[in-house]
Design a protein around this motif. Structure first.
Motif, short mmCIF file in Angstrom:
data_model
loop_
_atom_site.label_atom_id
_atom_site.label_comp_id
_atom_site.label_asym_id
_atom_site.label_seq_id
_atom_site.Cartn_x
_atom_site.Cartn_y
_atom_site.Cartn_z
N THR A 1 -18.19 61.67 130.68
CA THR A 1 -17.90 60.86 130.72
C THR A 1 -17.70 59.39 130.66
OG1 THR A 1 -19.87 60.24 128.60
CG2 THR A 1 -20.41 61.02 131.13
N TRP B 1 -32.55 58.29 135.29
CA TRP B 1 -33.09 59.76 135.30
C TRP B 1 -34.42 59.76 135.75
CZ3 TRP B 1 -30.77 64.76 133.33
CH2 TRP B 1 -29.47 63.97 132.76
N SER C 1 -23.74 62.87 127.81
CA SER C 1 -24.30 62.41 126.50
C SER C 1 -24.37 62.48 125.38
CB SER C 1 -25.22 61.85 127.55
OG SER C 1 -25.02 61.34 128.33
N PRO D 1 -24.28 64.97 132.12
CA PRO D 1 -22.96 64.48 131.58
C PRO D 1 -22.60 64.38 129.55
CG PRO D 1 -24.88 62.96 131.37
CD PRO D 1 -25.99 63.83 132.36
N GLU E 1 -27.80 56.09 132.69
CA GLU E 1 -27.94 56.49 133.33
C GLU E 1 -29.02 56.42 133.66
OE1 GLU E 1 -25.22 60.11 129.59
OE2 GLU E 1 -28.08 59.66 130.34
N LEU F 1 -30.56 63.63 137.00
CA LEU F 1 -29.61 62.59 136.74
C LEU F 1 -29.41 61.90 138.01
CD1 LEU F 1 -27.96 61.10 135.23
CD2 LEU F 1 -26.24 62.53 136.35
N LEU G 1 -25.63 57.79 137.47
CA LEU G 1 -24.14 57.01 136.05
C LEU G 1 -22.97 55.86 136.70
CD1 LEU G 1 -23.39 57.53 132.80
CD2 LEU G 1 -21.64 59.62 133.86
#
Length: 230
Positions: free
Chosen positions: A163, A82, A148, A146, A80, A87, A90
Motif C-alpha cells: 500500500t 470492503w 494492511s 493489501p 479501504e 476489496l 483503495l
C-alpha cells in the motif's frame, strides 16, 4: 534511516471473511510504534459501516529524532472500502521524508486496477534532485489483499498489494506458535506468524483474528514494534 521506514508500511508500515463484514474490531484501534524501545509514533485504524460496505481508514505518523532534532518523518493515510471479504477500492498516500507515493486500486470485474505514482526528492549516483512523477498501472487478481495490518486473511496469501509502493509483494507466511503478547494494559494469548519473501517480520493475532502486535528488524539493525493501546 529512511530504508527501514520505507519498509515500515510495506511489511505492516498485514481474516476470515467475517472479519471484513462484522465488527470484530472496535471502531478505533490504536498502536504505539517503538524503535529500540523509544516511542516514535502511532498507527490508528478506524472501522466505519456504510450501508453494505465497511470503510477502513489507516493513519500512520512517525517522527524520529536524533539529539533532539527531527531526523526523519513518515506519514501514511489510506482508505479501504470492503464489501464482505472483497476489496472494492483503495486510496493511499505516503510521505516518506519528502518522497511521496500515491496508490489507487479499483475493482474492475474479477480484477483490481492499480495505479501508483512516485515523486519527490531522490539522490542517486545518476541523479541528485527532484524526480518527475513516475506513474505505473497494472491489473492484479481481485483476490489480492493489501498489506494492511488488521486483516488476518493475509496469513493465507502468497501475494499482497503493497500500500505504499503499489506493487505486488510475494510473501510466505508461516505459523510460529502460541505466545503471550503484552498490550498497553494486559496480556493476550496470540499466535505468531512469520513473514518472509518481499516482506520480513512477525505479526501476532489473537483468537478472534485481531491484530495485537507486530515486530521486525530494520535495515539498520533496530527493532521496530507495534504495541496495541487499550
Amino acid at each position: 534511516m529512511s530504508r527501514w521506514l520505507a519498509l515500515l508500511f510495506a511489511f505492516f508500515a498485514i481474516g476470515t471473511a467475517a472479519l471484513a463484514a462484522d465488527h470484530s474490531y472496535p471502531p478505533v484501534v490504536t498502536f504505539a510504534i517503538y524503535r529500540n524501545g523509544e516511542n516514535v509514533g502511532r498507527h490508528v485504524i478506524t472501522f466505519e459501516k456504510k450501508g453494505d460496505s465497511q470503510v477502513v481508514t489507516i493513519d500512520t505518523d512517525i517522527t524520529v529524532r536524533t539529539l533532539g532534532v527531527v531526523a526523519y518523518r513518515y506519514a501514511h493515510h489510506a482508505n479501504e472500502v470492503w464489501v464482505g471479504d472483497q476489496l472494492q477500492s483503495l486510496q493511499a498516500k505516503t510521505d516518506d521524508n519528502g518522497r511521496k507515493y500515491t496508490v489507487s486500486a479499483q475493482r474492475v470485474g474479477a480484477n483490481l486496477k492499480v495505479e501508483h505514482t512516485t515523486s519527490g526528492p531522490v539522490a542517486t549516483a545518476a541523479y541528485d534532485g527532484f524526480q518527475v512523477p513516475d506513474i505505473s498501472r497494472e491489473m492484479l487478481p481481485g483476490a489480492t489483499l493489501p498489506t494492511s495490518q488488521w486483516n488476518f486473511r493475509q496469513v493465507k496469501q502468497t501475494t499482497l498489494l503493497n500500500t505504499q509502493f503499489g506493487t505486488p509483494a510475494r510473501v510466505t507466511v508461516t505459523p510460529a506458535g502460541r505466545e503471550t503478547v503484552r498490550t498497553s494494559t494486559r496480556s493476550v494469548e496470540a499466535t505468531r506468524y512469520n513473514y518472509t519473501g518481499d516482506l520480513h517480520g512477525n505479526q501476532w493475532f489473537d483468537d478472534h483474528g485481531r491484530w495485537v502486535r507486530g515486530a521486525f528488524v530494520a535495515f539498520d539493525g533496530s527493532i521496530v514494534e507495534y504495541i496495541l493501546q487499550e
